[in-house]
Write a protein that holds these residues in place. Structure first.
Motif, PDB file in Angstrom:
ATOM      1  N   GLU A   1     -43.166 -78.633 135.618  1.00 50.90           N
ATOM      2  CA  GLU A   1     -42.312 -79.446 134.245  1.00 50.90           C
ATOM      3  C   GLU A   1     -41.551 -80.172 134.825  1.00 50.90           C
ATOM      4  N   ALA A   2     -40.466 -79.364 135.713  1.00 50.29           N
ATOM      5  CA  ALA A   2     -39.054 -79.654 135.521  1.00 50.29           C
ATOM      6  C   ALA A   2     -39.143 -81.459 136.653  1.00 50.29           C
ATOM      7  N   VAL A   3     -40.261 -81.175 137.582  1.00 54.93           N
ATOM      8  CA  VAL A   3     -40.811 -81.745 138.967  1.00 54.93           C
ATOM      9  C   VAL A   3     -40.878 -83.260 138.119  1.00 54.93           C
ATOM     10  N   LEU A   4     -42.129 -83.152 137.746  1.00 52.17           N
ATOM     11  CA  LEU A   4     -42.672 -84.059 137.024  1.00 52.17           C
ATOM     12  C   LEU A   4     -41.356 -84.653 136.117  1.00 52.17           C
ATOM     13  N   ARG A   5     -41.365 -84.345 135.265  1.00 48.67           N
ATOM     14  CA  ARG A   5     -40.021 -85.007 134.428  1.00 48.67           C
ATOM     15  C   ARG A   5     -39.294 -85.779 135.062  1.00 48.67           C
ATOM     16  N   ASP A   6     -38.364 -85.129 136.522  1.00 50.20           N
ATOM     17  CA  ASP A   6     -37.751 -86.292 137.576  1.00 50.20           C
ATOM     18  C   ASP A   6     -39.136 -87.150 138.363  1.00 50.20           C
ATOM     19  N   VAL A   7     -39.965 -86.825 137.971  1.00 48.43           N
ATOM     20  CA  VAL A   7     -40.540 -88.238 138.579  1.00 48.43           C
ATOM     21  C   VAL A   7     -40.927 -88.915 137.535  1.00 48.43           C
ATOM     22  N   PHE A   8     -40.935 -88.486 136.698  1.00 48.93           N
ATOM     23  CA  PHE A   8     -41.139 -90.171 135.538  1.00 48.93           C
ATOM     24  C   PHE A   8     -40.146 -90.666 134.874  1.00 48.93           C
ATOM     25  N   THR A   9     -39.003 -89.731 135.004  1.00 43.64           N
ATOM     26  CA  THR A   9     -38.179 -90.490 135.126  1.00 43.64           C
ATOM     27  C   THR A   9     -37.752 -91.051 136.154  1.00 43.64           C
ATOM     28  N   GLN A  10     -37.588 -91.094 137.208  1.00 45.26           N
ATOM     29  CA  GLN A  10     -37.425 -92.279 138.323  1.00 45.26           C
ATOM     30  C   GLN A  10     -38.041 -92.944 137.914  1.00 45.26           C
ATOM     31  N   TYR A  11     -39.460 -93.236 137.815  1.00 40.31           N
ATOM     32  CA  TYR A  11     -40.734 -93.972 137.416  1.00 40.31           C
ATOM     33  C   TYR A  11     -39.908 -95.018 136.381  1.00 40.31           C
ATOM     34  N   ILE A  12     -39.851 -95.146 135.504  1.00 39.10           N
ATOM     35  CA  ILE A  12     -39.233 -95.393 134.341  1.00 39.10           C
ATOM     36  C   ILE A  12     -38.178 -96.365 134.933  1.00 39.10           C
ATOM     37  N   ASP A  13     -37.011 -95.570 135.319  1.00 38.64           N
ATOM     38  CA  ASP A  13     -36.182 -96.236 135.701  1.00 38.64           C
ATOM     39  C   ASP A  13     -36.774 -97.802 136.263  1.00 38.64           C
ATOM     40  N   ALA A  14     -37.787 -97.536 137.440  1.00 42.39           N
ATOM     41  CA  ALA A  14     -37.538 -98.742 138.424  1.00 42.39           C
ATOM     42  C   ALA A  14     -39.099 -99.478 137.735  1.00 42.39           C
ATOM     43  N   LEU A  15     -39.406 -99.123 136.595  1.00 41.73           N
ATOM     44  CA  LEU A  15     -40.208 -99.514 135.809  1.00 41.73           C
ATOM     45  C   LEU A  15     -39.991-101.364 135.588  1.00 41.73           C
ATOM     46  N   PRO A  16     -38.968-101.935 135.759  1.00 42.05           N
ATOM     47  CA  PRO A  16     -38.533-103.171 135.429  1.00 42.05           C
ATOM     48  C   PRO A  16     -38.824-103.949 136.779  1.00 42.05           C
ATOM     49  N   GLU A  17     -38.547-103.212 137.484  1.00 44.78           N
ATOM     50  CA  GLU A  17     -38.501-103.956 139.381  1.00 44.78           C
ATOM     51  C   GLU A  17     -40.284-104.155 139.376  1.00 44.78           C
ATOM     52  N   ARG A  18     -41.555-103.255 138.654  1.00 45.81           N
ATOM     53  CA  ARG A  18     -42.600-102.418 139.065  1.00 45.81           C
ATOM     54  C   ARG A  18     -43.135-103.642 138.251  1.00 45.81           C
ATOM     55  N   LEU A  19     -42.516-103.701 136.680  1.00 39.93           N
ATOM     56  CA  LEU A  19     -43.115-105.609 136.048  1.00 39.93           C
ATOM     57  C   LEU A  19     -42.984-106.646 136.928  1.00 39.93           C
ATOM     58  N   GLU A  20     -42.009-107.049 137.373  1.00 41.16           N
ATOM     59  CA  GLU A  20     -41.953-107.702 138.655  1.00 41.16           C
ATOM     60  C   GLU A  20     -42.479-107.446 139.153  1.00 41.16           C
ATOM     61  N   GLU A  21     -42.735-106.312 140.265  1.00 41.46           N
ATOM     62  CA  GLU A  21     -43.428-106.914 141.714  1.00 41.46           C
ATOM     63  C   GLU A  21     -45.305-107.205 140.499  1.00 41.46           C
ATOM     64  N   MET A  22     -45.671-106.747 139.785  1.00 40.31           N
ATOM     65  CA  MET A  22     -47.070-107.357 139.060  1.00 40.31           C
ATOM     66  C   MET A  22     -47.053-108.530 138.667  1.00 40.31           C
ATOM     67  N   LYS A  23     -45.890-109.200 138.744  1.00 42.85           N
ATOM     68  CA  LYS A  23     -46.033-110.732 137.539  1.00 42.85           C
ATOM     69  C   LYS A  23     -45.847-110.363 136.227  1.00 42.85           C
ATOM     70  N   LEU A  24     -45.460-109.439 136.183  1.00 40.86           N
ATOM     71  CA  LEU A  24     -45.543-108.999 134.269  1.00 40.86           C
ATOM     72  C   LEU A  24     -43.837-108.201 133.627  1.00 40.86           C
ATOM     73  N   ALA A  25     -43.154-109.257 133.927  1.00 45.14           N
ATOM     74  CA  ALA A  25     -40.972-109.274 133.373  1.00 45.14           C
ATOM     75  C   ALA A  25     -41.681-108.981 131.672  1.00 45.14           C
ATOM     76  N   ALA A  26     -41.103-107.873 131.438  1.00 47.31           N
ATOM     77  CA  ALA A  26     -40.555-107.833 130.301  1.00 47.31           C
ATOM     78  C   ALA A  26     -40.593-108.899 129.635  1.00 47.31           C
ATOM     79  N   ALA A  27     -41.097-108.587 127.917  1.00 43.52           N
ATOM     80  CA  ALA A  27     -41.043-109.949 127.209  1.00 43.52           C
ATOM     81  C   ALA A  27     -39.356-109.416 126.717  1.00 43.52           C
ATOM     82  N   ASP A  28     -38.567-110.848 125.376  1.00 41.05           N
ATOM     83  CA  ASP A  28     -37.830-110.302 125.089  1.00 41.05           C
ATOM     84  C   ASP A  28     -37.823-109.911 123.264  1.00 41.05           C
TER      85      ASP A  28
END
Length: 553
Positions: A526-553
């Protein structure tokens, strides 16, 4: 919004207003093949209306405004090539026609799931459609149709295109061409022979691939057959069985020479504008001997140049843009830097022996092709850095000039001409993305939210099976792994970062998302999963840009 389509019946039940001739066995066979084995709902980036508009401008023509454009696709399949444009341009009007009722129903399900209401899909034979009822269209697309239908349907396509294309409109038609298909027909004939007595499409594919395996083993080295089989292997890599069924094993496949296509299109009042990949049009890209020979024999005629290039490179496929013939005198196939002024550009050309030196020492920059180019002009160095930093989003020519001027503390007047030379180099070498309208990221919202229709496409496709996907603002299909797919579905603007992590944890517990350790064991802590998902969500804006799916306002 739909006043221009008043003669059509509602999209849910729309059909051709005239039935297919009952005795037309070829059309019935084509319909049956596509009903039995529908194409996947992919997008075709080269056919994006935004791209067509930019290419028209590049060669001297103005194209219709995209925001309110009327777009028609002939042979639209399951609407995958219409969704990205319609989702990003909600005030546009989009129509798709296809012979396969199965594909159209799949498309309607996709559109309904995505909440896209500006698309009407029609089941019908192109040769029997009531053209007048459709009205005129700013952009007409026909990908993967022309070469695979009878000659009378080809004429009907060209007639429909001519009659339905708006005065300043642009049409895209893809088709197979000789001489490249001369060698491909060797393998096609062998596969058709092997599959002649097979039953289902799946059985035909097995028989056809078995024949290719056999020929690969026994064909004499360096023989025409060995080369043809090797070419088949190369182009078949990455395509699924539906491609083989509808392209290689289709009952009808009518390649033609480019000049013959121009003659047929010309008989319907259509003129050659360009290729959907303009970099293929420049003889210098094929070496000095090709460029010299073309210059001596073509007299500046782009049509002749194209045919000579087809012979020189053994071309097998074209994606050609047409306009009304009365616009032909306005077309300029020699690039004019003045056309850059209203355009928007994107590219990635990172320096590979950086950091960038703002002097006249030579540095190497990486092209997307894998090649490198040496640049010693500090203006061009900064321009490459600026475009690369901005990617995947565009900068207008004026913005690029201003940013480079500010970085170097120089006058824009002395910089613009050098930047124009860089932009021409990028266009000619196929290293630039360009549009008539800007492709820009929306401000990142908190909580994160993406385009609702594209989010719902991901939700729909994930629910349909394991191969989830969506589309991006560059008209590309974006394949989604389970984590990206589930995360994208959650980005409806109602969940903050903490809530997103909790949702992903619940999905992991349910088995919807599987993460593995380096040894292949499932990650369950559980703790490792939470840490992995937290890092993923923190980097999600950059991930969306990589997919050319920038977040909408």
């Amino acid at each position: 919004m739909w006043s221009g389509l008043a003669p059509l019946v509602p999209p849910a039940t729309a059909r051709s207003t005239m039935p297919t001739e009952p005795g037309d066995q070829a059309i019935d066979e084509i319909r049956g093949a596509y009903d039995a084995t529908p194409y996947s709902a992919d997008s075709i980036p080269q056919s994006a209306p935004g791209r067509l508009a930019a290419i028209a401008q590049l060669f001297g023509l103005q194209a219709p405004t995209l925001a309110t454009a009327r777009v028609l696709e002939i042979g639209c399949g399951a609407a995958g090539n219409l969704v990205p444009f319609a989702a990003i341009h909600p005030d546009a009007q989009v129509v798709g026609i296809d012979l396969s009722e199965v594909a159209i129903e799949q498309g309607r399900r996709l559109l309904q799931a995505a909440g896209i209401g500006n698309v009407a899909l029609i089941v019908g034979d192109i040769a029997a459609v009531d053209v007048a009822a459709l009205g005129q269209f700013d952009y007409i697309i026909a990908h993967g149709v022309y070469s695979w239908v009878p000659e009378n349907v080809q004429d009907a396509m060209l007639s429909l295109t001519s009659r339905s294309l708006a005065p300043d409109g642009v049409a895209y038609i893809s088709y197979n061409v000789y001489p490249g298909w001369k060698s491909k027909e060797i393998v096609r004939d062998a596969m058709l022979f092997a599959a002649r007595d097979s039953g289902s499409p799946d059985q035909q594919v097995v028989a056809a691939r078995g024949m290719v395996d056999f020929l690969e083993e026994v064909a004499p080295p360096a023989s025409p057959m060995a080369r043809a089989v090797a070419e088949f292997r190369e182009r078949d890599n990455g395509f699924d069985d539906s491609y083989l069924v509808h392209d290689e094993l289709a009952g009808i496949n009518r390649p033609c020479y480019f000049v013959d296509m121009l003659a047929r299109a010309g008989a319907h009042g259509l003129a050659f504008l360009a290729e959907a990949q303009p970099e293929l049009m420049f003889a210098a890209n094929y070496g000095g001997k090709v460029a010299e020979h073309v210059a001596q024999h073509c007299g500046g005629s782009q049509s002749l140049i194209e045919q000579y290039l087809d012979f020189a490179v053994d071309r097998a496929f074209r994606q050609t843009l047409f306009v009304h013939a009365d616009r032909a005198p306005q077309i300029r196939h020699t690039l004019d830097h003045r056309t850059f002024e209203g355009m928007h550009f994107a590219t990635e050309m990172p320096v590979i022996d950086g950091p960038t030196r703002l002097d006249q020492s030579a540095q190497n920059y990486q092209l997307s092709s894998g090649a490198t180019v040496s640049i010693d002009d500090p203006v061009l160095k900064v321009a490459c850095d600026t475009l690369t930093w901005q990617s995947p989003w565009t900068l207008s020519r004026a913005q690029l000039v201003d940013l480079v001027s500010a970085e170097l503390g120089s006058s824009p007047d002395g910089i613009a001409e050098r930047i124009d030379r860089l932009l021409e180099f990028l266009i000619v070498n196929g290293q630039a993305r360009y549009r008539a309208d800007a492709v820009s990221p929306d401000p990142v919202s908190v909580p994160l939210r993406v385009n609702e229709s594209l989010r719902r496409v991901a939700e729909f496709t994930l629910g349909e099976g394991d191969d989830a996907y969506t589309f991006n603002v560059w008209h590309e299909t974006v394949a989604l792994g389970p984590l990206d797919a589930h995360a994208l579905i959650l980005l409806d603007g109602t969940r903050d970062s903490v809530a997103l992590v909790e949702e992903l944890l619940q999905l992991a517990h349910k088995g919807s998302i599987h993460l593995e350790l380096d040894d292949g064991q499932a990650l369950t802590d559980e703790a490792v999963l939470r840490d992995v998902f937290t890092q993923y969500i923190d980097a999600l804006p950059e991930r969306l840009e990589e997919m050319k799916l920038a977040a909408a306002d």
